[in-house]
Design a protein around this motif. Sequence first.
Motif, PDB file in Angstrom:
ATOM      1  N   PRO A 297      35.784  67.880  19.488  1.00 52.50           N
ATOM      2  CA  PRO A 297      36.367  66.824  20.327  1.00 52.50           C
ATOM      3  C   PRO A 297      37.894  66.746  20.245  1.00 52.50           C
ATOM      4  O   PRO A 297      38.517  66.023  21.026  1.00 52.50           O
ATOM      5  CB  PRO A 297      35.730  65.534  19.784  1.00 52.50           C
ATOM      6  CG  PRO A 297      34.511  65.976  19.048  1.00 52.50           C
ATOM      7  CD  PRO A 297      34.895  67.299  18.457  1.00 52.50           C
ATOM      8  N   GLY A 298      38.514  67.465  19.285  1.00 53.53           N
ATOM      9  CA  GLY A 298      39.967  67.461  19.174  1.00 53.53           C
ATOM     10  C   GLY A 298      40.500  66.620  18.034  1.00 53.53           C
ATOM     11  O   GLY A 298      41.714  66.486  17.872  1.00 53.53           O
ATOM     12  N   TYR A 299      39.602  66.076  17.231  1.00 51.68           N
ATOM     13  CA  TYR A 299      39.999  65.230  16.106  1.00 51.68           C
ATOM     14  C   TYR A 299      39.655  65.912  14.783  1.00 51.68           C
ATOM     15  O   TYR A 299      38.743  66.726  14.719  1.00 51.68           O
ATOM     16  CB  TYR A 299      39.268  63.884  16.164  1.00 51.68           C
ATOM     17  CG  TYR A 299      39.549  63.085  17.405  1.00 51.68           C
ATOM     18  CD1 TYR A 299      40.645  62.236  17.483  1.00 51.68           C
ATOM     19  CD2 TYR A 299      38.715  63.184  18.518  1.00 51.68           C
ATOM     20  CE1 TYR A 299      40.908  61.500  18.626  1.00 51.68           C
ATOM     21  CE2 TYR A 299      38.963  62.457  19.674  1.00 51.68           C
ATOM     22  CZ  TYR A 299      40.065  61.619  19.726  1.00 51.68           C
ATOM     23  OH  TYR A 299      40.314  60.904  20.864  1.00 51.68           O
ATOM     24  N   ASN A 300      40.394  65.547  13.715  1.00 56.65           N
ATOM     25  CA  ASN A 300      40.026  65.985  12.376  1.00 56.65           C
ATOM     26  C   ASN A 300      38.863  65.125  11.908  1.00 56.65           C
ATOM     27  O   ASN A 300      39.025  63.936  11.669  1.00 56.65           O
ATOM     28  CB  ASN A 300      41.208  65.822  11.407  1.00 56.65           C
ATOM     29  CG  ASN A 300      42.066  67.061  11.336  1.00 56.65           C
ATOM     30  OD1 ASN A 300      42.025  67.896  12.230  1.00 56.65           O
ATOM     31  ND2 ASN A 300      42.856  67.182  10.281  1.00 56.65           N
ATOM     32  N   GLY A 301      37.701  65.728  11.803  1.00 55.36           N
ATOM     33  CA  GLY A 301      36.537  64.958  11.368  1.00 55.36           C
ATOM     34  C   GLY A 301      36.671  64.491   9.936  1.00 55.36           C
ATOM     35  O   GLY A 301      37.372  65.109   9.126  1.00 55.36           O
ATOM     36  N   THR A 440      20.630  59.296  22.256  1.00 53.05           N
ATOM     37  CA  THR A 440      21.174  60.181  21.222  1.00 53.05           C
ATOM     38  C   THR A 440      22.291  61.056  21.785  1.00 53.05           C
ATOM     39  O   THR A 440      22.143  61.642  22.855  1.00 53.05           O
ATOM     40  CB  THR A 440      20.069  61.081  20.652  1.00 53.05           C
ATOM     41  OG1 THR A 440      19.072  60.255  20.051  1.00 53.05           O
ATOM     42  CG2 THR A 440      20.614  62.031  19.601  1.00 53.05           C
ATOM     43  N   GLY A 441      23.399  61.136  21.041  1.00 46.67           N
ATOM     44  CA  GLY A 441      24.547  61.919  21.475  1.00 46.67           C
ATOM     45  C   GLY A 441      24.986  62.898  20.405  1.00 46.67           C
ATOM     46  O   GLY A 441      24.204  63.730  19.961  1.00 46.67           O
ATOM     47  N   HIS A 442      26.252  62.785  19.972  1.00 48.59           N
ATOM     48  CA  HIS A 442      26.794  63.709  18.976  1.00 48.59           C
ATOM     49  C   HIS A 442      27.601  62.942  17.939  1.00 48.59           C
ATOM     50  O   HIS A 442      28.503  62.160  18.286  1.00 48.59           O
ATOM     51  CB  HIS A 442      27.678  64.768  19.633  1.00 48.59           C
ATOM     52  CG  HIS A 442      27.854  65.991  18.787  1.00 48.59           C
ATOM     53  ND1 HIS A 442      28.493  65.963  17.564  1.00 48.59           N
ATOM     54  CD2 HIS A 442      27.459  67.277  18.961  1.00 48.59           C
ATOM     55  CE1 HIS A 442      28.500  67.172  17.040  1.00 48.59           C
ATOM     56  NE2 HIS A 442      27.877  67.996  17.870  1.00 48.59           N
ATOM     57  N   VAL A 443      27.307  63.183  16.670  1.00 46.48           N
ATOM     58  CA  VAL A 443      27.935  62.425  15.586  1.00 46.48           C
ATOM     59  C   VAL A 443      29.431  62.701  15.456  1.00 46.48           C
ATOM     60  O   VAL A 443      30.143  61.924  14.804  1.00 46.48           O
ATOM     61  CB  VAL A 443      27.239  62.716  14.235  1.00 46.48           C
ATOM     62  CG1 VAL A 443      25.812  62.207  14.252  1.00 46.48           C
ATOM     63  CG2 VAL A 443      27.292  64.204  13.902  1.00 46.48           C
ATOM     64  N   LEU A 444      29.942  63.775  16.034  1.00 44.52           N
ATOM     65  CA  LEU A 444      31.359  64.089  15.891  1.00 44.52           C
ATOM     66  C   LEU A 444      32.233  63.462  16.966  1.00 44.52           C
ATOM     67  O   LEU A 444      33.449  63.617  16.932  1.00 44.52           O
ATOM     68  CB  LEU A 444      31.564  65.607  15.866  1.00 44.52           C
ATOM     69  CG  LEU A 444      30.966  66.328  14.651  1.00 44.52           C
ATOM     70  CD1 LEU A 444      31.201  67.821  14.749  1.00 44.52           C
ATOM     71  CD2 LEU A 444      31.541  65.776  13.347  1.00 44.52           C
ATOM     72  N   ASP A 445      31.633  62.747  17.935  1.00 41.52           N
ATOM     73  CA  ASP A 445      32.404  61.987  18.919  1.00 41.52           C
ATOM     74  C   ASP A 445      32.780  60.659  18.274  1.00 41.52           C
ATOM     75  O   ASP A 445      31.919  59.835  17.991  1.00 41.52           O
ATOM     76  CB  ASP A 445      31.558  61.770  20.176  1.00 41.52           C
ATOM     77  CG  ASP A 445      32.260  60.885  21.214  1.00 41.52           C
ATOM     78  OD1 ASP A 445      33.367  60.374  20.937  1.00 41.52           O
ATOM     79  OD2 ASP A 445      31.693  60.711  22.302  1.00 41.52           O
ATOM     80  N   PRO A 446      34.082  60.409  18.012  1.00 41.48           N
ATOM     81  CA  PRO A 446      34.470  59.198  17.268  1.00 41.48           C
ATOM     82  C   PRO A 446      34.212  57.900  18.024  1.00 41.48           C
ATOM     83  O   PRO A 446      34.286  56.822  17.434  1.00 41.48           O
ATOM     84  CB  PRO A 446      35.967  59.401  17.010  1.00 41.48           C
ATOM     85  CG  PRO A 446      36.419  60.358  18.059  1.00 41.48           C
ATOM     86  CD  PRO A 446      35.248  61.255  18.338  1.00 41.48           C
ATOM     87  N   SER A 447      33.911  57.976  19.333  1.00 42.79           N
ATOM     88  CA  SER A 447      33.602  56.750  20.070  1.00 42.79           C
ATOM     89  C   SER A 447      32.130  56.357  19.954  1.00 42.79           C
ATOM     90  O   SER A 447      31.754  55.252  20.346  1.00 42.79           O
ATOM     91  CB  SER A 447      33.961  56.912  21.556  1.00 42.79           C
ATOM     92  OG  SER A 447      33.034  57.753  22.224  1.00 42.79           O
TER      93      SER A 447
END
Length: 502
Positions: A297-301, A440-447
């Motif tokens: 997503p472009g963020y540092n997880g 259900t989506g994706h855990v790495l999306d910070p929103s």
Amino acid sequence: MDRTDHTASPPVIDLRSALVRLEQSPDELISTDHEIDPRSELAGVYKRVGAGGTVMRPTRTGPAMMFENVKGYPGARVLVGLMAKRERVALLLDSRPEELGRRMGEAVLNGIAPVVLKGQSAPCQEQVFRADDPHFDLRKLLPAPTNTEEDAGPYFCLGLLLGSDPDNGHTDVTIHRLCVQGRDELSVFFAPGRHIDAFRAKAEERGEALPITINMGLDPAIPIGACFEAPTTPLGFDELTVAGGLRGRAVELVDAVTVKERSIARAEIVIEGEILPGRRIREDVNTNTGHAMPEFPGYNGPANPSLPVIKVKAVTMRKNAILQTLVGPGEEHVNLAGIPTEASIFNACDKALPGFVKNVYAHSAGGGKLLAILQVCQRSAGDAGKARQAALIALAVYRELKNIIIVDDDVDLFDSNDVLWAMQTRYQGNVDTMFLPGVTGHVLDPSQVPEYDPSIPAKGVSCKTIFDCTYPWKLKEHFVRAQFREVDPHPFAPSIFPKAGM
């Protein structure tokens, strides 16, 4: 299907033959012997040269890049960006850029099972470094890069894990982030639902380690074929068959040297090891940065507080081996994840609504996972509702998908300006938007966390949204685009259009 003709080029059978093909095409591969530090500097350079994707600007889509002089690692070579451009992926997979999704879809349906080489030497085992040697140190042997100053540690970003179900022996291959934690230990992050994690859990219940191999530097058909997910590739489906289908020949495997598992015979580097039962480690235990690495997503997880541990038993490699890596949020991830997504959606929609969905693009802005563009062909008033039905099928096929934009077949789905034009002129928010909350989506999306919206019940749950940017059939005549005369531009602008023809 019409495919690009590469009969004059040697076939791609491994990473090295893939690079030979790129060398025959201008501006697809560059090399440098200027010394590079694998700690942050390498990714910093390629961020500007060709990372693209969701990387913070300035970035661009550019050539693949080989670093021939890696600080602290005499003789090592690091390749980045092999698949960081859709046109380059098409070149490597004997396709056209706009047809890659359908090409992958054909390969899923016409897979070829891998074969095991017996009694033969394999290129991946030309050199063997055993971890029981007191001088063995993974940190000194392989130049695993860090992408940013905040990374939890050095990462192998394109390590293809190969493991087998301890009950029935079914094999699975997937790419996971692997952080170097010690001389012979790695941590591994499994997103929810990954099959090798299910194998690990089965073994752990018995108090047993799960043998695995980590294969790096491969024929590009292998890692991209490994990026399909359920339900397209359900538990028990061997994704190596997809690479076989793409190439028209089986992937070759070989028995590992130190563990009861198999390696990809023509890999550049293989790490052999076991996922230990009951052992966990904090991802940033050596750095305390609080971050893992840049994700799609472009963020540092965030650094994970408790990850499974791989105990390394050996490293095998080719002579003059190439370590392949990627810049996490870049266009290479988009293509690796997104083109299989396109294939899965297209196959499912074409089965349910034959001929209606013309093409699918997993957009770069969503890292190849969160945003899909569907191009549909309306033929009569009876097609009313089919566009939204296709979107629902897409959401069912790929659970990590978050947003879908539907456009007509006069819109270039690969041109974001054209897609946004359709949204401005063929879309009304209160009429043409569908919301599906609590999915259900994706855990790495910070929103996708309760802190963002209290209505979200848990991390990785999202509101899925469908934007129907197709015109109403009854108003079709009001949405005809201006038609320009077709003229061959070559005589007027030969420097831009070097070949005649339209």
